[in-house]
Design an enzyme around this catalytic site. Structure first.
Site, PDB file in Angstrom:
ATOM      1  N   ARG A 142     103.052 -38.147 -50.408  1.00 60.72           N
ATOM      2  CA  ARG A 142     103.062 -38.814 -51.715  1.00 60.72           C
ATOM      3  C   ARG A 142     102.030 -39.935 -51.682  1.00 60.72           C
ATOM      4  O   ARG A 142     102.264 -40.990 -51.098  1.00 60.72           O
ATOM      5  CB  ARG A 142     104.462 -39.371 -51.986  1.00 60.72           C
ATOM      6  CG  ARG A 142     104.686 -39.857 -53.394  1.00 60.72           C
ATOM      7  CD  ARG A 142     106.000 -40.613 -53.476  1.00 60.72           C
ATOM      8  NE  ARG A 142     105.890 -41.943 -52.875  1.00 60.72           N
ATOM      9  CZ  ARG A 142     106.837 -42.541 -52.183  1.00 60.72           C
ATOM     10  NH1 ARG A 142     107.972 -41.926 -51.945  1.00 60.72           N
ATOM     11  NH2 ARG A 142     106.652 -43.754 -51.691  1.00 60.72           N
ATOM     12  N   HIS A 155     106.526 -44.431 -55.099  1.00 57.80           N
ATOM     13  CA  HIS A 155     107.633 -43.594 -55.560  1.00 57.80           C
ATOM     14  C   HIS A 155     107.631 -43.473 -57.083  1.00 57.80           C
ATOM     15  O   HIS A 155     107.714 -42.383 -57.640  1.00 57.80           O
ATOM     16  CB  HIS A 155     108.953 -44.193 -55.075  1.00 57.80           C
ATOM     17  CG  HIS A 155     110.166 -43.488 -55.578  1.00 57.80           C
ATOM     18  ND1 HIS A 155     110.499 -42.208 -55.192  1.00 57.80           N
ATOM     19  CD2 HIS A 155     111.148 -43.883 -56.446  1.00 57.80           C
ATOM     20  CE1 HIS A 155     111.613 -41.843 -55.789  1.00 57.80           C
ATOM     21  NE2 HIS A 155     112.016 -42.839 -56.552  1.00 57.80           N
ATOM     22  N   TYR A 181     106.629 -50.510 -47.036  1.00 61.70           N
ATOM     23  CA  TYR A 181     107.217 -49.619 -46.030  1.00 61.70           C
ATOM     24  C   TYR A 181     106.232 -48.611 -45.425  1.00 61.70           C
ATOM     25  O   TYR A 181     106.632 -47.783 -44.616  1.00 61.70           O
ATOM     26  CB  TYR A 181     108.423 -48.867 -46.607  1.00 61.70           C
ATOM     27  CG  TYR A 181     108.151 -48.094 -47.888  1.00 61.70           C
ATOM     28  CD1 TYR A 181     107.626 -46.805 -47.858  1.00 61.70           C
ATOM     29  CD2 TYR A 181     108.441 -48.648 -49.128  1.00 61.70           C
ATOM     30  CE1 TYR A 181     107.383 -46.099 -49.018  1.00 61.70           C
ATOM     31  CE2 TYR A 181     108.217 -47.940 -50.299  1.00 61.70           C
ATOM     32  CZ  TYR A 181     107.684 -46.669 -50.244  1.00 61.70           C
ATOM     33  OH  TYR A 181     107.453 -45.974 -51.406  1.00 61.70           O
TER      34      TYR A 181
END
Length: 397
Positions: free
Chosen positions: A286, A290, A299
């Site tokens: 990805r 998100h 993260y």
């Protein structure tokens, strides 16, 4: 030394009264047991299956590769345009599939018109590639209708926001279609995070027991929001989970559109001809956060993202096509221009304010409205009429 088959005897004082023990203290022998399914054919390959950049690429259909290239370019432009519309406030949220376009377009391309697609919330591009109007596909993310398209018309289930809840639905539809004698396959999309849900387990188990004509595509993009895969599962791969249910597991390079198409096409054909379900894990990434509400820098490292950007599904297919003399600058420009025209139309249509009717909240909930829905509809209608009357009186002053 050859092991004795004689059951072990324990002192009577320790076994008398224990569950399953005999009076003499001798436990009964276990019933005969045998492996129901040989697990070897179900195991995925040790490494993700690839086509582009390997000898297998020479056997790939040039016309198919060019078609998939066009879909990838349009898909990338769709992702960037939808993300921009979110920043402009025209969409409430957009879970981008940038970097995962190979999985999205391949999933739509392998299905026949009679088949069904069951997408998750990140699979808007797969829905559009299936033929759904882009504005209708984005209606849910705009905060308007729950589903902006007719699922029966396109054979595309509603975008599923709850994780993995669409998987049991896919199994149910596929099983029902087979019972009716319909030649239908369901293809369900889910992320790596969805494999941690109970719905995933239930769908896998029912699909295998019923031998339902369904294919599960897990897009392993590395993170369930901020949770890396290593903190979700200790399995060698997610494809290995298939063996526990008694179905084949396939591992594929999710950025290699030719490989994803080949593996999914084989799985769909297997399901259609009575071979049962298949679990396919596509290893991808990805690229974007998100959603627009997420800060991915908290993260994951920039170097990790950069490495995956270099292994871009659009780039690697374009390199293959140019290397084989199947794509030149003029054709690439034609495809890019078509993608820009699509983005311009999408931008223009979504920049127009929708005409909404609050009473539509009560439509398409049940075939026959319940007494509670009728009561709520009447209450809302009275409130709307009262508000309209107040505006009229204010305007008359």
């Amino acid at each position: 030394m050859k092991k004795s088959s004689t059951p072990v005897r324990e002192p009577a004082a320790k076994t008398t009264g224990s569950r399953g023990a005999t009076r003499s203290g001798q436990r009964p022998a276990a019933p005969a047991w045998r492996v129901r399914t040989d697990p070897a054919p179900l195991l995925p390959d040790a490494r993700p299956f690839r086509v582009l950049g390997t000898r297998a690429a020479a056997d790939a259909d040039p016309a198919l590769l060019l078609r998939l290239y066009g879909e990838l370019v349009r898909g990338r432009r769709f992702n960037t345009q939808a993300t921009a519309l979110t920043r402009q406030g025209r969409l409430a949220v957009y879970p981008s599939s940038a970097g995962q376009e190979a999985c999205e377009v391949a999933a739509a391309a392998v299905l026949a018109e009679r088949d069904w697609l069951f997408p998750s919330y990140r699979d808007t591009l797969a829905v559009v590639s299936r033929g759904v109007d882009p504005v209708e596909a984005l209606t849910l993310l705009r905060g308007d209708w729950h589903t902006g398209y007719d699922p029966h018309r396109y054979r595309v289930a509603p975008l599923s926001t709850p994780l993995a809840t669409q998987l049991p639905h896919a199994v149910g539809l596929a099983h029902a279609a087979r019972l009716k004698g319909d030649d239908v396959v369901a293809l369900a999309l889910v992320g790596d995070g969805g494999t941690s849900e109970g719905d995933f387990h239930e769908a896998m188990n029912f699909a295998a027991v019923w031998q339902a004509p369904v294919v599960f595509l897990v897009q392993n993009n590395g993170f369930a929001i901020s949770v890396p895969l290593a903190k979700q599962s200790a399995a060698p791969t997610l494809a290995h989970k298939a063996v526990g249910y008694g179905m084949p597991g396939r591992l594929v390079d999710g950025n290699d559109v030719a490989a994803v198409h080949a593996v999914l096409a084989e799985a769909v054909d297997r399901a259609r001809t009575g071979g049962g379900p298949t679990l396919v894990e596509a290893v991808t990434y990805r690229i974007d956060a998100h959603t627009n509400a997420d800060d991915a820098t908290r993260y994951r490292e920039d170097d990790e993202v950069a490495a995956w950007r270099a292994y871009d599904p659009v780039r690697i297919l374009e390199a293959e096509l140019r290397g084989r003399g199947l794509l030149d600058d003029a054709e690439a420009e034609r495809v890019a221009s078509g993608a820009e025209e699509m983005a311009a139309r999408l931008r223009e249509r979504l920049n127009a304010d929708p005409a909404t009717d609050p009473m539509e909240l009560f439509g398409h909930v049940y075939a026959e409205p319940t007494p509670q829905l009728r009561e709520q509809a009447a209450q809302l209608r009275a409130e709307l009429d009262a508000a309209a009357g107040a505006e009229g009186r204010e305007g008359g002053r």
